[in-house]
Design an enzyme around this catalytic site. Structure first.
Site, short mmCIF file in Angstrom:
data_model
loop_
_atom_site.label_atom_id
_atom_site.label_comp_id
_atom_site.label_asym_id
_atom_site.label_seq_id
_atom_site.Cartn_x
_atom_site.Cartn_y
_atom_site.Cartn_z
N GLY A 23 0.81 -1.22 0.00
CA GLY A 23 0.00 0.00 0.00
C GLY A 23 0.84 1.26 0.00
O GLY A 23 2.08 1.20 0.05
N SER A 24 0.15 2.40 -0.06
CA SER A 24 0.88 3.67 -0.19
C SER A 24 1.65 4.01 1.09
O SER A 24 2.73 4.61 1.02
CB SER A 24 -0.11 4.78 -0.54
OG SER A 24 -1.14 4.87 0.42
N THR A 25 1.12 3.61 2.24
CA THR A 25 1.84 3.90 3.51
C THR A 25 3.08 3.01 3.60
O THR A 25 4.17 3.48 3.96
CB THR A 25 0.92 3.67 4.72
OG1 THR A 25 -0.35 4.24 4.45
CG2 THR A 25 1.50 4.29 5.98
N ALA A 33 -3.30 -0.18 6.93
CA ALA A 33 -4.68 -0.66 7.16
C ALA A 33 -5.65 0.34 6.55
O ALA A 33 -5.32 1.51 6.35
CB ALA A 33 -4.95 -0.81 8.64
N LYS A 66 -8.44 -4.64 6.26
CA LYS A 66 -7.38 -4.49 5.28
C LYS A 66 -7.83 -5.06 3.94
O LYS A 66 -8.86 -5.69 3.85
CB LYS A 66 -6.12 -5.25 5.75
CG LYS A 66 -5.47 -4.60 6.96
CD LYS A 66 -4.17 -5.29 7.37
CE LYS A 66 -3.27 -5.59 6.23
NZ LYS A 66 -2.94 -4.45 5.35
N GLY A 67 -7.01 -4.81 2.92
CA GLY A 67 -7.33 -5.41 1.62
C GLY A 67 -7.83 -4.43 0.59
O GLY A 67 -8.23 -4.83 -0.50
N GLU A 115 -1.00 -10.88 3.05
CA GLU A 115 -0.76 -10.05 4.25
C GLU A 115 -1.14 -10.83 5.51
O GLU A 115 -0.43 -10.80 6.51
CB GLU A 115 -1.60 -8.77 4.15
CG GLU A 115 -1.10 -7.83 3.06
CD GLU A 115 -1.99 -6.61 2.82
OE1 GLU A 115 -1.51 -5.65 2.24
OE2 GLU A 115 -3.16 -6.64 3.23
N LYS A 151 -7.51 6.70 9.84
CA LYS A 151 -7.83 5.27 9.81
C LYS A 151 -8.36 4.74 11.14
O LYS A 151 -8.89 3.63 11.19
CB LYS A 151 -6.59 4.46 9.40
CG LYS A 151 -5.94 4.89 8.09
CD LYS A 151 -6.74 4.45 6.89
CE LYS A 151 -6.12 4.80 5.55
NZ LYS A 151 -4.95 4.04 5.17
C1 5RP Z 1 -3.55 -3.64 0.94
C2 5RP Z 1 -3.84 -3.14 2.32
C3 5RP Z 1 -3.33 -1.78 2.67
O1 5RP Z 1 -2.52 -1.92 3.80
C4 5RP Z 1 -4.48 -0.87 2.96
O2 5RP Z 1 -5.33 -0.86 1.84
C5 5RP Z 1 -4.00 0.54 3.29
O3 5RP Z 1 -3.43 1.10 2.15
P1 5RP Z 1 -2.84 2.58 2.13
O4 5RP Z 1 -1.60 2.57 2.99
O5 5RP Z 1 -2.54 2.83 0.69
O6 5RP Z 1 -3.91 3.51 2.68
O7 5RP Z 1 -4.45 -3.78 3.12
O8 5RP Z 1 -4.16 -4.86 0.70
#
Ligand code: 5RP
Length: 219
Positions: free
Chosen positions: A29-31, A83, A94-95, A103, A121
């Site tokens: 994910g982006s984080t 998350a 998640k997901g 994961e 979040k």
């Molecule tokens: C990917 C995930 C990511 O951790 C979740 O969607 C958060 O993503 P982001 O950091 O981009 O907000 O579960 O399957």
């Protein structure tokens, strides 16, 4: 600070938890991308990583970080992942990125699960964000009908295939008062690979990016 700056802040903070000489579990994910970029600055101090997605693997490798197969690894001291939602018990949804199954497997193996997220979040109750369910393609309609019986409103994520070759149903409308119970019920439907509720194996630490600091929540 912008949401991206908050993500960068927690990505940096998570590196403090990485054990020297270890293999690090890496989410998606982006984080997590910020975490990977930060991990690259201490790559000489770690053995490498186990990755939860093709996207993270590519990013890790682009930094010269070795990526191991999970089956070749005995122990993952720390797993870092983002998350879509967390409650105060550090149970997660998640997901959003569709990488939930890998994961969840790495989270199960890891000694410590560090979740990184910006403050948006953290929610009082899970379920505003739809619960992703990874489904074997031929079971899609059956699983959707079973989910409706449980009170959910499944939406097929069109045009998306998981790294495992499966499809995703995003389930809206659940009133989630007992996350562990719902996680088990969903996993019990034949054809479901896994679902995006991480309640049985919640995070151990949540690093939450706030405007003036990183707040550390633990179970
Ligand atoms: C990917 C995930 C990511 O951790 C979740 O969607 C958060 O993503 P982001 O950091 O981009 O907000 O579960 O399957």
């Amino acid at each position: 600070m912008t949401q991206d700056e908050l993500k960068a802040l927690v990505g940096k903070a998570a590196v403090e938890y990485v054990e020297e000489g270890s293999i690090v579990g890496v989410g998606t994910g982006s984080t997590v991308n910020y975490f990977i970029d930060e991990l690259a600055t201490i790559k000489h101090k770690i053995q490498g990583a186990v990755s939860s997605s093709e996207a993270s693997t590519e990013r890790l490798k682009s930094h010269g970080i070795e990526v191991f197969e999970l089956n070749d690894v005995d122990r993952i001291p720390v797993y870092v992942d983002g998350a879509d939602e967390s409650n105060h018990l550090l149970q997660l949804v998640k997901g959003g990125g569709g990488a939930l199954t890998r994961e969840k497997i790495i989270a199960a193996v890891a000694d410590k699960f560090i979740c990184i997220a910006d403050e948006s979040k953290l929610v009082p109750r899970l379920g505003e964000f739809p619960i992703p369910i990874e489904v074997i393609p031929m079971a899609r309609s059956y699983v959707a009908r079973e989910v409706v019986k449980l009170g959910g409103d499944p939406v097929y994520r069109t045009g998306f295939t998981t790294d495992n070759g499966n499809v995703i149903l995003d389930v809206h409308g659940f009133e989630i008062n007992e996350p562990i119970k719902l996680e088990r019920l969903l996993n019990n439907i034949v054809g479901v690979v896994t679902n995006g509720l991480f309640a049985e194996r919640a995070a151990d630490v949540l690093l939450l990016g706030k405007q003036d600091s990183v707040e550390t929540l633990t179970r």
